[in-house]
Scaffold this motif. Structure first.
Motif: not given
Length: 331
Positions: A74-79
């Motif tokens: 559901e997301i490509d990159v994370a903080y």
């Protein structure tokens, strides 16, 4: 021809790679914490747009929820905090840390007029932390309690879990004796005169890394140019935080919807003053230093000792410096 054209276009669209770089926004998941302020600065100042980077920001309450979103595609990159990344790796999800975001943020707070003066005084007391097995929980159990306080997390005190947003109220009403919290909640308690910092992790381990930028293998492979752009944005936002602290504090306060509060002496504390207070316990930096690697390895070892990981990983297996090197070279 008019009837055929839409079908042709649909067929062509279907033939294109579904996740080719630039075909959809880079979906960025981030823990909604003050320490992740570079995300807020970048959005406010238009840094994503300046880099030609189309993004979709998705805020989350904590790292474990982001972990689920990454695994679900559901997301490509994370903080996100570093611990979820090595936890992913241990469970078979290939992901890499590609840059640092901040250092510091956590502290143990107690009632301002209470008897607890040093970490060892937590023995026999009620301490609130966040989810068991989370990064903050590993830091609390492995470092704060075992090493700094010399206490057994399971035998020497009552350790409970609750949302960080509930901790100040629980401390105020005496439901708990102490809380392992993060910013801005620490500063809100301190500035109200209700809470007192009894152990600041950043003072004990100055500059310890916390939030990082991490991406799964799919994004690393399919969107490398966008990741390089993202790292340039991250560095630019961090520079703004250092060079324009007052404006940055106003942006953070507004973005996080912080409200004024009343201090113990009756004075009103402005939202940006809460952010300024929080800077005493956290800061921002993009470069992964050797000391950062050593600290993340320490967290990995804590996780193994605490039974949260089945095997020990080498920190170098989860860090990829190549994207940061490209971002620096292309400035």
């Amino acid at each position: 021809m008019k009837r055929i054209l839409p079908a042709v276009l649909l067929a062509l669209a279907a033939a294109l790679p579904a996740h080719a770089e630039g075909t959809h926004p880079l979906r960025i998941g981030w823990v909604q914490s003050m320490a992740n302020a570079p995300v807020l600065i970048a959005e406010e100042k238009g840094y994503f747009r300046d880099e030609g980077l189309n993004v979709e920001l998705k805020g989350f309450g904590d790292g474990p929820v982001i972990q689920q979103a990454v695994a679900a595609g559901e997301i490509d990159v994370a903080y996100i905090g570093a611990p979820p990344v090595y936890q992913w790796a241990a469970r078979g999800l290939d992901a890499k840390i590609i840059a640092k975001v901040n250092y510091g943020q956590a502290a143990v707070i107690v009632k301002a007029d209470g008897p607890i003066q040093v970490p060892s005084d937590l023995k026999g007391k009620r301490l609130a932390g966040v989810s068991r097995g989370s990064g903050m929980d590993v830091l609390l159990r492995g470092y704060v309690l075992k090493e700094a306080a010399g206490l057994s997390p399971d035998a020497d005190l009552t350790l409970s879990q609750m949302p960080v947003g509930n901790m100040n109220a629980a401390l105020d009403t005496g439901v708990i004796d102490a809380a392992f919290s993060w910013e801005p909640f620490i500063s809100q308690s301190v500035l109200r005169g209700a809470g007192r910092v009894v152990f600041d992790v950043n003072s004990a381990l100055f500059g310890y890394p916390w939030y990082v930028i991490a991406a799964p293998a799919k994004t690393l492979k399919e969107r490398p140019d966008d990741l390089v752009k993202l790292l340039r944005v991250n560095s630019k936002a961090i520079a703004f935080l250092h060079e324009h602290p007052e404006e940055a504090d106003r942006i953070i306060a507004r973005s996080l919807k912080l409200e004024s509060l009343k201090a113990a002496n009756g004075s009103v504390v402005a939202p940006e003053a809460i952010v300024a207070e929080a800077r005493k316990r956290l800061g921002w930096s993009a470069k992964i230093e050797p000391s950062d690697r050593a600290f993340i390895q320490r967290l990995i070892d804590y996780s193994v000792a605490l039974g949260f990981l089945d095997k020990r990983l080498n920190v170098d297996e989860i860090i990829d410096d190549s994207f940061a090197a490209k971002a620096t070279a292309q400035r």
